[in-house]
Write a protein that holds these residues in place. Structure first.
Motif, PDB file in Angstrom:
ATOM      1  N   THR A   1       0.840  -1.198   0.000  1.00  0.00           N
ATOM      2  CA  THR A   1       0.000   0.000   0.000  1.00  0.00           C
ATOM      3  C   THR A   1       0.875   1.248   0.000  1.00  0.00           C
ATOM      4  N   GLY A   2       0.231   2.383  -0.219  1.00  0.00           N
ATOM      5  CA  GLY A   2       0.951   3.645  -0.159  1.00  0.00           C
ATOM      6  C   GLY A   2       1.609   3.879   1.188  1.00  0.00           C
ATOM      7  N   SER A   3       0.985   3.408   2.265  1.00  0.00           N
ATOM      8  CA  SER A   3       1.577   3.563   3.603  1.00  0.00           C
ATOM      9  C   SER A   3       2.924   2.856   3.685  1.00  0.00           C
ATOM     10  N   ASP A   4       3.011   1.649   3.101  1.00  0.00           N
ATOM     11  CA  ASP A   4       4.283   0.924   3.094  1.00  0.00           C
ATOM     12  C   ASP A   4       5.341   1.702   2.312  1.00  0.00           C
ATOM     13  N   PHE A   5       4.924   2.270   1.179  1.00  0.00           N
ATOM     14  CA  PHE A   5       5.847   3.025   0.336  1.00  0.00           C
ATOM     15  C   PHE A   5       6.352   4.271   1.074  1.00  0.00           C
ATOM     16  N   ILE A   6       5.432   4.968   1.741  1.00  0.00           N
ATOM     17  CA  ILE A   6       5.801   6.174   2.496  1.00  0.00           C
ATOM     18  C   ILE A   6       6.792   5.816   3.602  1.00  0.00           C
ATOM     19  N   ASP A   7       6.531   4.709   4.296  1.00  0.00           N
ATOM     20  CA  ASP A   7       7.438   4.283   5.355  1.00  0.00           C
ATOM     21  C   ASP A   7       8.841   4.036   4.806  1.00  0.00           C
ATOM     22  N   TYR A   8       8.921   3.429   3.629  1.00  0.00           N
ATOM     23  CA  TYR A   8      10.217   3.148   3.010  1.00  0.00           C
ATOM     24  C   TYR A   8      10.975   4.441   2.720  1.00  0.00           C
ATOM     25  N   LEU A   9      10.253   5.497   2.358  1.00  0.00           N
ATOM     26  CA  LEU A   9      10.905   6.765   2.015  1.00  0.00           C
ATOM     27  C   LEU A   9      11.579   7.425   3.209  1.00  0.00           C
ATOM     28  N   SER A  10      11.384   6.884   4.394  1.00  0.00           N
ATOM     29  CA  SER A  10      12.030   7.447   5.573  1.00  0.00           C
ATOM     30  C   SER A  10      13.356   6.765   5.890  1.00  0.00           C
ATOM     31  N   TRP A  11      13.676   5.667   5.153  1.00  0.00           N
ATOM     32  CA  TRP A  11      14.912   4.974   5.513  1.00  0.00           C
ATOM     33  C   TRP A  11      15.608   4.255   4.355  1.00  0.00           C
ATOM     34  N   GLY A  12      14.915   3.979   3.259  1.00  0.00           N
ATOM     35  CA  GLY A  12      15.469   3.118   2.224  1.00  0.00           C
ATOM     36  C   GLY A  12      16.352   3.833   1.216  1.00  0.00           C
ATOM     37  N   PRO A  13      16.979   3.051   0.318  1.00  0.00           N
ATOM     38  CA  PRO A  13      17.783   3.633  -0.760  1.00  0.00           C
ATOM     39  C   PRO A  13      16.909   4.132  -1.909  1.00  0.00           C
ATOM     40  N   VAL A  14      17.567   4.705  -2.921  1.00  0.00           N
ATOM     41  CA  VAL A  14      16.876   5.276  -4.066  1.00  0.00           C
ATOM     42  C   VAL A  14      16.152   4.182  -4.839  1.00  0.00           C
ATOM     43  N   MET A  15      15.042   4.538  -5.497  1.00  0.00           N
ATOM     44  CA  MET A  15      14.310   3.549  -6.299  1.00  0.00           C
ATOM     45  C   MET A  15      13.749   4.202  -7.557  1.00  0.00           C
ATOM     46  N   ILE A  16      13.502   3.354  -8.567  1.00  0.00           N
ATOM     47  CA  ILE A  16      12.881   3.764  -9.821  1.00  0.00           C
ATOM     48  C   ILE A  16      11.487   3.166  -9.866  1.00  0.00           C
ATOM     49  N   VAL A  17      10.483   4.005 -10.052  1.00  0.00           N
ATOM     50  CA  VAL A  17       9.103   3.523 -10.036  1.00  0.00           C
ATOM     51  C   VAL A  17       8.294   4.191 -11.144  1.00  0.00           C
TER      52      VAL A  17
END
Length: 520
Positions: free
Chosen positions: A478-494
């Motif tokens: 879900t978008g919530s999971d994606f938002i959470d990732y943006l607080s700690w993960g590396p760069v991504m292409i989507v």
């Protein structure tokens, strides 16, 4: 003077239905397409309207267009038609069966009942191993579904947790139309694939039993039965029978162990699996009754099954909201010189709703593009401008986010002139992102918490990957999971899809769908 035909009907649709891409069809067969329900390795699933249904709650269905390498050979289409006809005859509430299909359309499609619920993969990933009542009910429900398929001479062939949806009425098996190739199973579903299938063997009931055992073990423990790692490592463990059932209900371990036997001859039949699981549940009920004053043990099979039907009642289906739909659009194209195949006489009938008689007719004439006629004048939907496309490929870098928790979130449009090089090993996120060139200035967007997200890499363990043959993510979040990732993960292409009403003049655009792109 006769009443005018209805111009609009009301349909109950999922509250978080993803919008259509600009290239998506407006109609598939006789069905009006509303939005996207999902996209996977065998095609795209759309929410669509059956205008013949009288009740708004019954008008929604799922229509899947089938696009995958398994259907590339011309000889695959007669086999597909035979399989869909057999599936249409499956008599079970545990299997999502075709309402109608056209194996000669371009691309082929199949219409299915809309099923409200959660994918087993998401449910278990979010909650961990299931309680004994739920895992027993799941084991029985999946076995019943496989038994119904096998009775029609159909093996599922590629059953995995994402192919099972759970809701208040229990588990239902989906994604039966196309059997995955051995190559795809080895690469994307090694944990659920029997050794003989991984070696290129045919889909058989014994292979389905292996998948059943893996799913029950996963649901009961919250872990992959053969552990994590590269697909080749998991396949090798499965061939050795090196599974881990620690944490699984002790009564289920013997039957699940037999189901996971590397030799298909040593596996139980589906009927044996059902009886073994029911015996476990009967013993558990008896033990519980002994602790209650005046209780009596339950031994009747029908009563045991009735009790298990209530195990999933607390699982709420996703909300649906009313949407008014205009009755207009065109039909999907067909391949020339192929016979039309459709399941059920109801799908061949002329459709009519309301007293005014809005009809579907001429569906099988020479000119399929003009076959749908109504008294409703077509209104041309505005196309998104080149400056503000509804869908684009972008780079999200958590390091660039000023407020990674509340947003808005910064993204940069990207593009590439070459095709990704496949088969050279999974790169890191940074290595993958370096292959893409910026094609615009950084911008800001709002990500809806209920946005539909298909993860390829950011949701995975270090060496794992969830992609289809086009390198698009398949793990639903879900978008919530994606938002959470943006607080700690590396760069991504989507690839992101914006809400149609979004406008940069009114503030950051709203993202309603995200599909991560990656390579192997």
């Amino acid at each position: 003077m006769s009443a005018r035909p209805p111009r609009e009907i009301s349909v109950l649709v999922p509250a978080d239905l993803s919008p259509l891409y600009p290239t998506d069809p407006e109609r598939i067969g006789p069905y009006l397409v509303l939005g996207r329900l999902g996209h996977g390795a065998t095609g795209t699933v759309y929410a669509a309207v059956d205008v013949r249904a009288a009740s708004p709650g019954d008008r929604l269905l799922a229509v899947k267009t089938l696009v995958c390498p398994e259907l590339d050979p011309p000889e695959a289409y007669p086999a597909l038609a035979r399989r869909l006809r057999a599936l249409a005859g499956v008599d079970s509430t545990r299997v999502v069966t075709p309402l109608a299909f056209d194996s000669d359309a371009e691309p082929p499609w199949v219409a299915l009942p809309y099923v409200a619920g959660q994918r087993l993969s998401h449910y278990v990933s979010a909650r961990g191993g299931l309680a004994s009542g739920k895992v027993v009910a799941l084991a029985v429900g999946l076995a019943e579904a496989l038994s119904a398929l096998h009775a029609r001479g159909v093996a599922h062939g590629s059953l995995r947790p994402s192919d099972v949806v759970v809701g208040p009425h229990g588990a239902q098996v989906m994604e039966c139309a196309v059997v995955a190739s051995a190559e795809r199973l080895r690469a994307t579903a090694p944990s659920w694939t029997g050794p003989e299938r991984a070696r290129g063997g045919a889909a058989t009931p014994a292979a389905d039993v292996f998948a059943w055992g893996s799913l029950v073990a996963f649901a009961g423990t919250g872990r992959l039965p053969f552990g994590s790692g590269e697909p080749e490592e998991i396949v090798e463990r499965a061939a050795r029978g090196a599974f881990d059932l620690g944490g699984l209900h002790s009564g289920l371990r013997p039957i699940v162990s037999r189901a996971l036997a590397p030799d298909p001859v040593r596996r139980p039949t589906v009927a044996e699996a059902v009886e073994a699981v029911l015996a476990v549940w009967a013993a558990e009920c008896a033990a519980r009754e002994e602790t209650e004053e005046g209780g009596s043990p339950v031994s009747d099979r029908a009563e045991l099954l009735r009790q298990l039907e209530h195990a999933w009642e607390g699982v709420e289906p996703p909300a649906r909201v009313p949407e008014v739909v205009r009755l207009e659009g065109r039909l999907a194209r067909h391949r020339p010189r192929r016979a039309l195949a459709m399941a059920g006489t109801g799908a061949l009938a002329l459709g009519m709703i309301g007293g005014g008689g809005w009809f579907l007719f001429g569906l099988f004439g020479q000119d399929e593009e003009d076959a749908l006629v109504s008294e409703v004048a077509e209104e041309v939907s505005p196309e998104p401008s080149e400056e503000e496309p509804l869908t684009m490929v972008v780079r999200f870098d958590p390091a660039e986010q000023e407020d990674p928790v509340e947003g808005p979130w910064v993204f940069t449009p990207v593009d590439r002139e070459d095709e990704p090089v496949r088969g050279r090993g999974v790169p890191t996120h940074d290595e993958w992102a370096e292959q893409w060139d910026a094609s615009g200035e950084p911008r800001e967007a709002v990500v809806r918490e209920d946005a539909a997200v298909l993860c390829a890499k950011f949701c995975a363990a270090p060496d794992h990957l969830f992609i289809d043959v086009e390198g698009r993510g398949t793990w639903e979040l879900t978008g919530s999971d994606f938002i959470d990732y943006l607080s700690w993960g590396p760069v991504m292409i989507v690839e992101v899809t914006f809400a149609e009403e979004s406008s940069e003049e009114d503030g950051p655009r709203e993202i309603v769908a995200v599909t991560e792109l990656f390579t192997d």
